[in-house]
Design a protein around this motif. Structure first.
Motif, PDB file in Angstrom:
ATOM      1  N   THR A  17      11.974   6.810   4.812  1.00 50.95           N
ATOM      2  CA  THR A  17      12.285   6.015   3.208  1.00 50.95           C
ATOM      3  C   THR A  17      10.832   6.024   3.312  1.00 50.95           C
ATOM      4  O   THR A  17       9.856   5.944   2.210  1.00 50.95           O
ATOM      5  N   ALA A  18       9.710   5.638   4.326  1.00 53.99           N
ATOM      6  CA  ALA A  18       8.349   5.179   4.226  1.00 53.99           C
ATOM      7  C   ALA A  18       7.695   6.830   3.741  1.00 53.99           C
ATOM      8  O   ALA A  18       6.996   6.785   2.683  1.00 53.99           O
ATOM      9  N   MET A  19       8.707   8.286   4.072  1.00 56.92           N
ATOM     10  CA  MET A  19       7.755   9.373   3.503  1.00 56.92           C
ATOM     11  C   MET A  19       8.284   9.182   1.519  1.00 56.92           C
ATOM     12  O   MET A  19       7.188   9.585   1.173  1.00 56.92           O
ATOM     13  N   LYS A  20       9.781   8.977   1.745  1.00 58.85           N
ATOM     14  CA  LYS A  20       9.581   9.223  -0.041  1.00 58.85           C
ATOM     15  C   LYS A  20       8.776   7.446  -0.394  1.00 58.85           C
ATOM     16  O   LYS A  20       8.827   7.889  -2.150  1.00 58.85           O
ATOM     17  N   LEU A  21       8.655   6.632   0.029  1.00 58.20           N
ATOM     18  CA  LEU A  21       8.553   5.381  -1.000  1.00 58.20           C
ATOM     19  C   LEU A  21       6.684   5.802  -1.298  1.00 58.20           C
ATOM     20  O   LEU A  21       6.179   5.426  -2.418  1.00 58.20           O
ATOM     21  N   LEU A  22       5.869   6.853   0.153  1.00 55.07           N
ATOM     22  CA  LEU A  22       4.821   7.401  -0.267  1.00 55.07           C
ATOM     23  C   LEU A  22       5.110   8.488  -1.268  1.00 55.07           C
ATOM     24  O   LEU A  22       3.286   8.092  -2.296  1.00 55.07           O
ATOM     25  N   GLU A  23       5.795   8.723  -1.634  1.00 57.68           N
ATOM     26  CA  GLU A  23       5.963  10.041  -2.382  1.00 57.68           C
ATOM     27  C   GLU A  23       5.585   9.425  -3.798  1.00 57.68           C
ATOM     28  O   GLU A  23       5.090   9.498  -4.877  1.00 57.68           O
ATOM     29  N   MET A  24       6.604   8.200  -3.855  1.00 56.74           N
ATOM     30  CA  MET A  24       6.770   7.505  -4.829  1.00 56.74           C
ATOM     31  C   MET A  24       5.274   6.878  -6.120  1.00 56.74           C
ATOM     32  O   MET A  24       5.497   6.651  -6.958  1.00 56.74           O
ATOM     33  N   GLN A  25       4.618   6.424  -4.802  1.00 53.11           N
ATOM     34  CA  GLN A  25       3.779   5.426  -4.775  1.00 53.11           C
ATOM     35  C   GLN A  25       2.770   5.835  -4.477  1.00 53.11           C
ATOM     36  O   GLN A  25       1.606   5.197  -2.583  1.00 53.11           O
ATOM     37  N   PRO A  26       1.864   6.951  -4.492  1.00 55.66           N
ATOM     38  CA  PRO A  26       0.987   7.759  -3.987  1.00 55.66           C
ATOM     39  C   PRO A  26      -0.352   6.551  -3.458  1.00 55.66           C
ATOM     40  O   PRO A  26      -0.732   5.697  -4.721  1.00 55.66           O
ATOM     41  N   GLY A  27      -1.037   6.203  -2.188  1.00 57.63           N
ATOM     42  CA  GLY A  27      -1.839   5.585  -1.736  1.00 57.63           C
ATOM     43  C   GLY A  27      -1.225   3.944  -1.617  1.00 57.63           C
ATOM     44  O   GLY A  27      -2.080   3.513  -1.391  1.00 57.63           O
ATOM     45  N   ALA A  28      -0.021   3.938  -1.676  1.00 54.66           N
ATOM     46  CA  ALA A  28       0.665   2.453  -1.385  1.00 54.66           C
ATOM     47  C   ALA A  28      -0.234   2.368  -0.022  1.00 54.66           C
ATOM     48  O   ALA A  28       0.024   3.392   1.422  1.00 54.66           O
ATOM     49  N   ARG A  29      -0.417   0.845   0.618  1.00 55.32           N
ATOM     50  CA  ARG A  29      -1.288   0.637   2.191  1.00 55.32           C
ATOM     51  C   ARG A  29       0.233   0.486   3.055  1.00 55.32           C
ATOM     52  O   ARG A  29       1.494  -0.529   2.297  1.00 55.32           O
ATOM     53  N   LEU A  30       0.693   1.038   4.200  1.00 52.24           N
ATOM     54  CA  LEU A  30       2.544   2.050   4.391  1.00 52.24           C
ATOM     55  C   LEU A  30       1.647   1.828   5.051  1.00 52.24           C
ATOM     56  O   LEU A  30       1.084   2.198   6.275  1.00 52.24           O
ATOM     57  N   MET A 155       8.086  14.297   9.458  1.00 52.70           N
ATOM     58  CA  MET A 155       7.927  13.425   8.626  1.00 52.70           C
ATOM     59  C   MET A 155       7.284  12.364   8.499  1.00 52.70           C
ATOM     60  O   MET A 155       6.090  11.912   8.529  1.00 52.70           O
ATOM     61  N   ALA A 156       6.619  12.112  10.516  1.00 56.06           N
ATOM     62  CA  ALA A 156       5.559  11.653  10.772  1.00 56.06           C
ATOM     63  C   ALA A 156       4.188  12.664  10.028  1.00 56.06           C
ATOM     64  O   ALA A 156       3.465  11.458   9.594  1.00 56.06           O
ATOM     65  N   GLY A 157       4.216  13.559  10.119  1.00 57.65           N
ATOM     66  CA  GLY A 157       3.491  14.320   9.601  1.00 57.65           C
ATOM     67  C   GLY A 157       2.785  13.673   8.252  1.00 57.65           C
ATOM     68  O   GLY A 157       1.940  13.324   7.968  1.00 57.65           O
ATOM     69  N   VAL A 158       3.570  13.972   7.375  1.00 58.53           N
ATOM     70  CA  VAL A 158       3.672  13.548   6.157  1.00 58.53           C
ATOM     71  C   VAL A 158       2.904  11.942   5.777  1.00 58.53           C
ATOM     72  O   VAL A 158       2.402  11.893   5.128  1.00 58.53           O
ATOM     73  N   VAL A 159       3.698  11.200   6.543  1.00 56.25           N
ATOM     74  CA  VAL A 159       3.433   9.936   6.131  1.00 56.25           C
ATOM     75  C   VAL A 159       2.015   9.896   6.481  1.00 56.25           C
ATOM     76  O   VAL A 159       1.200   8.884   6.141  1.00 56.25           O
ATOM     77  N   ARG A 160       1.349  10.382   7.629  1.00 57.86           N
ATOM     78  CA  ARG A 160       0.603  10.321   8.347  1.00 57.86           C
ATOM     79  C   ARG A 160      -1.136  10.651   7.608  1.00 57.86           C
ATOM     80  O   ARG A 160      -1.946   9.949   7.335  1.00 57.86           O
ATOM     81  N   LYS A 161      -0.908  11.648   6.628  1.00 59.32           N
ATOM     82  CA  LYS A 161      -1.152  12.456   5.768  1.00 59.32           C
ATOM     83  C   LYS A 161      -1.078  12.137   4.932  1.00 59.32           C
ATOM     84  O   LYS A 161      -2.317  11.783   3.893  1.00 59.32           O
ATOM     85  N   ALA A 162      -0.059  11.112   3.974  1.00 64.10           N
ATOM     86  CA  ALA A 162      -0.295  10.276   3.351  1.00 64.10           C
ATOM     87  C   ALA A 162      -1.607   8.812   2.800  1.00 64.10           C
ATOM     88  O   ALA A 162      -1.719   8.128   2.151  1.00 64.10           O
ATOM     89  N   GLY A 163      -2.194   8.494   4.230  1.00 61.17           N
ATOM     90  CA  GLY A 163      -3.165   7.816   4.206  1.00 61.17           C
ATOM     91  C   GLY A 163      -1.929   6.433   5.394  1.00 61.17           C
ATOM     92  O   GLY A 163      -2.800   5.496   5.662  1.00 61.17           O
ATOM     93  N   ALA A 164      -0.836   6.233   5.327  1.00 60.78           N
ATOM     94  CA  ALA A 164       0.375   5.750   6.388  1.00 60.78           C
ATOM     95  C   ALA A 164      -0.024   5.477   7.449  1.00 60.78           C
ATOM     96  O   ALA A 164      -0.420   6.474   7.733  1.00 60.78           O
TER      97      ALA A 164
END
Ligand SMILES: Cc1cc2nc3c(=O)[nH]c(=O)nc-3n(C[C@H](O)[C@H](O)[C@H](O)COP(=O)(O)OP(=O)(O)OC[C@H]3O[C@@H](n4cnc5c(N)ncnc54)[C@H](O)[C@@H]3O)c2cc1C
Length: 399
Positions: A17-30, A155-164
């Protein structure tokens, strides 16, 4: 700071879910909050590791659609992130006439679900799997295996890479929603988020109630106990071997599963647990048991399934009964082949009227979404589930 999103739960559903939220809204604070010291320490890290094709589910249902898409998405994700997986295929083995009839029904279901299957007779089966016997079998080539813990790391790697941020060792103990935000507390710490998504698996009903939601269900833990075969038997099967499921029961039956490390497990059964997070046999947690035994739906479901439940309990205590279930299709197994292996525990939502919830169950408010039931094959389906949740909470459905 006020986060855009807070996700509670570092299992596969929370991370997807975290990964998809960040994909939909890049830069979201999560921020993801997980109570354990590591990710995927509960259901996601204690499962069979099967990427299901989706043959069992009612055609046209959400579960069937999510599984079919999830299987493809999981394999793609693994491919893109260099996570090993194997599309080894599975055989559903019929051992008598009734199962053969049920197998024929599954062929029809597979067609409607657009899943490729091949029907084998007893001789074909023997040729493909010399150690397995049956009157017929169904081969599902798309079924695969993976270590879902590795998928979660990816997935955690993707989430962290997106800044979360992913915070471990944080047990959420209070949630309060106001007109402008949701406040999440853990110990002495506090987070504010515009939206909260709770994917807390075995604790999901407690977190929903903690957030002030009215629930009509209760999580009842069902242990899935496994055995490991000795390494000398690692070649006993080439594919995954499943029994033909009984349509009246919610679980798939004891199967032989090839794992990514080359070992083979037998299981899981489905036996009432006496602790939500107690993995060793005979684990007991008074609070957990007191809570479900005072819930009316628990007794209703127990009475409805008493015969099957007692059989599962007996086979859990006496290995010989467990072995009998496997020897129906793998007669060469001996009692000494069943070596200890860690159990998994399913978070099974039960409604007040005693119905076992087989599908996803979400509870929503203006700013919160609680995943209250994410049954198997939610590990396989996690990516489209994450996309669906992200679409719901972000206020738009996924395209
Ligand atoms: C025995 C067994 C076999 C299965 N086999 C398969 C299979 O082969 N294939 C398949 O697709 N599916 C399978 N499943 C189903 C699948 O594993 C689950 O549906 C899926 O893992 C659910 O993921 P989740 O993220 O919802 O829950 P979980 O993985 O349980 O994650 C929930 C997380 O929330 C955290 N949490 C809870 N409370 C709090 C709190 N207060 N504060 C912070 N964090 C909290 C927990 O620590 C946990 O990490 C199996 C399940 C079991 C039990």
């Amino acid at each position: 700071m006020v986060y855009d999103y807070c996700v509670v739960g570092g299992g596969i559903v929370g991370l997807a879910t975290a990964m998809k939220l960040l994909e939909m809204q890049p830069g979201a604070r999560l921020v993801v909050l997980e109570k354990e010291a590591g990710l995927s320490r509960h259901q996601t890290g204690h499962n069979s590791g099967v990427i299901h094709a989706g043959i069992y589910y009612t055609p046209g249902s959400l579960k069937a659609d999510l599984c079919r898409r999830g299987s493809k998405a999981t394999k793609e994700f693994c491919w893109n992130h260099r996570i090993p997986f194997e599309t080894c295929g599975k055989l559903l083995v019929a051992t008598n006439e009734l199962e053969l009839q049920r197998m024929n029904d599954l062929v029809e279901r597979a067609k409607l679900n657009q899943i490729e299957v091949e029907r084998l007779d007893a001789a074909d089966l023997r040729q493909r799997e010399p150690n397995i016997i049956g009157v017929g079998a169904l081969f599902v080539p798309e079924t695969g295996i993976v270590d879902f813990k590795r998928v979660c790391e990816g997935m955690a790697g993707v989430v962290r890479k997106a800044g979360a941020t992913i915070e471990l060792g944080v047990t959420v103990t209070a949630i309060s929603e106001s007109d402008s935000a949701v406040k999440i507390s853990a110990g002495g710490r506090e987070w504010q988020a515009t939206k909260l998504i709770v994917c807390a698996g075995l604790q999901s009903d407690r977190l929903a109630r903690m957030a002030g939601l009215k629930t009509d269900h209760q999580i009842v833990p069902f242990r899935g106990e496994y055995y490991l075969l000795p390494s000398s038997k690692n070649d006993i099967v080439r594919h995954l071997i499943y029994p033909i499921p009984d349509p009246d029961l919610p679980f798939l039956g004891v199967h032989l599963t090839r794992m990514m490390d080359g070992s083979v497990t037998v299981g899981p059964n489905a036996v009432l647990g006496f602790a939500r997070e107690g993995y060793p046999k005979f684990s007991f947690n008074l609070h957990d048991v007191a809570e479900y035994s005072t819930f009316p739906g628990f007794w209703k479901t127990m009475l409805r399934n008493i015969q099957h439940g007692l059989k599962e309990m007996k086979n859990s205590i006496f290995k010989a009964g467990y072995l009998e279930a496997c020897r129906k299709y793998c007669p060469s197994l001996e009692i000494g082949d069943l070596l200890p292996y860690e159990a998994g525990i399913r978070a099974q939502a039960v409604m007040k009227d005693g119905t076992l919830v087989h599908d996803f169950l979400f509870l929503e408010t203006a700013r919160m979404l609680h995943v209250c039931n994410a049954p198997s094959p939610a590990a396989t389906s996690a990516i489209p589930i994450g996309e669906m949740i992200a679409g719901k909470i972000a206020g738009r459905e996924p395209s």
